[in-house]
Design a protein around this motif. Structure first.
Motif, short mmCIF file in Angstrom:
data_model
loop_
_atom_site.label_atom_id
_atom_site.label_comp_id
_atom_site.label_asym_id
_atom_site.label_seq_id
_atom_site.Cartn_x
_atom_site.Cartn_y
_atom_site.Cartn_z
N GLY A 184 -37.17 -17.75 -13.60
CA GLY A 184 -36.16 -18.69 -14.09
C GLY A 184 -35.40 -18.23 -15.32
N GLY A 185 -35.86 -17.19 -15.97
CA GLY A 185 -35.27 -16.81 -17.27
C GLY A 185 -34.48 -15.51 -17.23
N VAL A 186 -34.21 -15.00 -16.02
CA VAL A 186 -33.42 -13.77 -15.92
C VAL A 186 -32.24 -14.01 -14.97
N PRO A 187 -31.17 -13.23 -15.15
CA PRO A 187 -30.00 -13.48 -14.30
C PRO A 187 -30.27 -13.16 -12.84
N ARG A 188 -29.58 -13.86 -11.98
CA ARG A 188 -29.61 -13.51 -10.54
C ARG A 188 -28.51 -12.49 -10.29
N GLY A 189 -27.49 -12.47 -11.13
CA GLY A 189 -26.37 -11.53 -11.01
C GLY A 189 -25.10 -12.16 -11.56
N GLY A 190 -24.58 -11.60 -12.68
CA GLY A 190 -23.28 -12.03 -13.19
C GLY A 190 -23.31 -13.14 -14.23
N GLU A 191 -24.45 -13.73 -14.53
CA GLU A 191 -24.49 -14.81 -15.52
C GLU A 191 -24.41 -14.28 -16.95
N VAL A 192 -24.10 -15.18 -17.87
CA VAL A 192 -24.20 -14.88 -19.29
C VAL A 192 -25.63 -15.25 -19.71
N VAL A 193 -26.37 -14.28 -20.23
CA VAL A 193 -27.71 -14.60 -20.75
C VAL A 193 -27.54 -15.05 -22.20
N ILE A 194 -28.08 -16.22 -22.52
CA ILE A 194 -28.10 -16.65 -23.93
C ILE A 194 -29.55 -16.53 -24.39
N ASN A 195 -29.81 -15.50 -25.17
CA ASN A 195 -31.18 -15.21 -25.63
C ASN A 195 -31.33 -15.68 -27.06
N LEU A 196 -32.38 -16.50 -27.29
CA LEU A 196 -32.55 -17.18 -28.59
C LEU A 196 -33.44 -16.44 -29.58
N SER A 197 -33.82 -15.21 -29.24
CA SER A 197 -34.82 -14.51 -30.07
C SER A 197 -34.43 -14.38 -31.55
#
Ligand code: FAD
Ligand code: MLT
Ligand code: ZN
Length: 467
Positions: A78-91
């Motif tokens: 659920g936390g990785v792209p399937r393809g083409g999304e913008v990942v918003i990483n909160l680290s």
């Protein structure tokens, strides 16, 4: 899409706010199990709630799908792209903002790593009740978004039970902030609970207030060996009644210990003899030799009642870690062995032996797979791992996935269990949500999703198929 991404880039400011070179995407693109992977169009790494709000508002305006991400230790894709999304990483939102020793609360940003939080509150004489093997990497936002469970649920509950206040950014950029510290606050609908276990489909968690508890004077740990797993439910009943400070009760089926020793020959055989199942018991006790003797007396009773065949009591920090290793290290060892169809199910505690028998019988029908079983005995939570053996091709491994899942979930349904105890649904289990939730419940979930995220930008395809 590309034009929208470049418009998004222009809308963002601040150095290092995003990565857009595919060469930098790797750590954000593949999940911990190595089974789920996709290329993002951009990886954004905000430093504040305001930046998250700005990002989401822009994504919503441009119709860009978003994957929220914290520590990327999730196990259901659920936390990785399937393809083409913008990942918003909160680290990078990793500040511990305040600590209140009187209320016993701590306010944190979503990207704080569990172990960092635990070390910080330990210095004040407190500890964070939720603990899990991924403690060095998983982050508070991801833990809330999955309602993480772990090793002490039977005493302290899941993440939901630790949560006092929450700040979330909705898909259109609205900041829903209620950083409540109060234990008692019955004022209208308690919206924070909507986002616990929501797996990033309703909003992005940016900050939280958690309750922490005073450290017990001492923690006693033992590894127990059982002659047969039929007695696990009786052991659970007995331990619950006699170990008043019980904080953990975890089981390991023998094959997992063999695997540990195969992967790392330095792992010692725990007992002189080999047993079919082992249990880790942990109890919060008073300090000093008397408390330890009383703990040992309680274990002696289990031995004399025939519930336990042998026991080792940890007499040092190192030994405690070694004993816990028999329960915690199989996850990593499995991942080093091969790809795995992982199941995280709950059955009534009394049915654990029968369930394990059925799963072992099922596994025999799948040549080339290796089965490892362990879990949280106190919660009825069994982790079933069907691991790719050395001679099994990737194609054969994946070809068996649906048949294995149908068999496992069939057994779970027969026992009135749940298809997800603590890891969530993600993309991996969305076809099975209906096993544990009614049509009316799923329809209501979809209506909530449509209300809070009308353009469907947040984690499309997670929990249920995107419409
Ligand atoms: P991620 O993997 O980054 O994300 C998980 C999900 O939450 C994704 O759907 C993601 O989109 C969403 N999400 C992430 N951040 C946010 C946010 N800020 N706002 C909204 N949505 C967000 N889990 C247990 O419950 N119990 C265990 O005992 C346990 N043991 C584990 C042991 C190991 C070795 C490993 C690798 C994992 C284990 N897990 C366990 C699974 C996992 O660590 C937990 O589910 C953890 O809570 C995930 O946190 P994370 O920060 O890595 O989240
Ligand atoms: C555990 O309890 O060890 C975790 O949930 C991880 C796993 O399922 O392997
Ligand atoms: Zn678990």
């Amino acid at each position: 899409m590309d034009t929208a991404v470049s418009r998004l880039r222009t809308a963002l400011d601040g150095p290092g706010l995003y990565l857009d070179s595919p060469a930098d995407f790797a750590p954000y693109s593949t999940d911990w199990t190595r089974k789920f992977s996709g290329a993002p169009s951009l990886v954004a790494r905000p430093r504040s709630t305001e930046q998250v709000a700005k990002l989401l508002a822009a994504c919503d305006r441009h119709g860009l799908p978003v994957v929220p991400q914290c520590g990327n230790t999730g196990m259901v894709g659920g936390g990785v792209p399937r393809g083409g999304e913008v990942v918003i990483n909160l680290s990078r939102m990793n500040r511990i903002e305040s600590f209140d020793p009187i209320a016993g609360t701590v306010q944190v940003e979503a990207g704080v790593v569990l172990q960092t939080l635990n070390e910080a509150v330990a210095a004040e004489g407190f500890f964070m009740p939720v603990d899990l093997g991924a403690r060095g990497s998983c982050q508070i936002g991801g833990m809330i978004a999955t309602n993480a469970g772990g090793l002490r649920v039977l005493r302290y509950g899941h993440m939901r039970d630790q949560l006092r206040g929450l700040e979330v950014v909705l898909a259109d950029g609205t900041v829903l902030s209620n950083l409540n510290k109060l234990k008692k606050n019955n004022t209208g609908l308690d919206l924070k609970h909507l986002f616990v276990g929501s797996e990033g489909i309703l909003g992005i968690i940016t900050r939280a207030v958690l309750q922490v508890v005073p450290k017990p004077p001492s923690l006693e740990t033992a590894l127990l060996a059982l002659e047969e797993r039929r007695t696990l439910p009786a052991l659970l009943k007995n331990v619950r009644a006699s170990f008043r400070g019980l904080s953990s009760l975890e089981f390991i089926v023998r094959d997992a210990i063999d695997l540990l020793r195969e992967v790392d020959p330095g792992v010692r055989e725990p007992f002189k003899e080999i047993y079919p199942v082992y249990v880790v018991v942990e109890e919060e006790t008073g300090q000093g030799p008397v408390a330890r003797e009383e703990f040992a007396d309680r274990l002696d009773k289990l031995l004399s009642q025939g519930l336990v065949a042998d026991a080792i009591v940890a007499d040092s920090e190192t030994r405690t870690r070694e004993l816990w290793g028999y329960r915690e290290r199989p996850t990593e060892a499995i991942s080093r062995t091969g790809l795995t169809h992982k199941f995280d199910v709950t059955v009534p505690q009394g049915d654990i032996p029968r369930f394990c028998d059925e799963i072992e019988a099922m596994a025999k029908d799948y040549a080339g797979f290796r089965l490892f079983l362990y879990g949280h005995l106190g919660d009825g939570n069994v982790h079933v791992n069907m691991v790719q053996g050395r001679h099994l091709t990737k194609e054969a491994f994946y070809a068996a996935e649906k048949a294995i899942a149908d068999r496992v979930y069939g057994e779970v349904a027969a026992l009135g269990g749940s298809v997800s105890a603590e890891h969530g649904i993600g993309v991996m289990k969305r076809d099975y949500l209906g096993h544990s939730r009614s049509e009316a419940e799923i329809a209501t979930m979809r209506r909530l999703k449509a209300t809070l995220d009308p353009n469907g930008i947040l984690n499309p395809g997670v929990m249920f198929a995107a419409k």
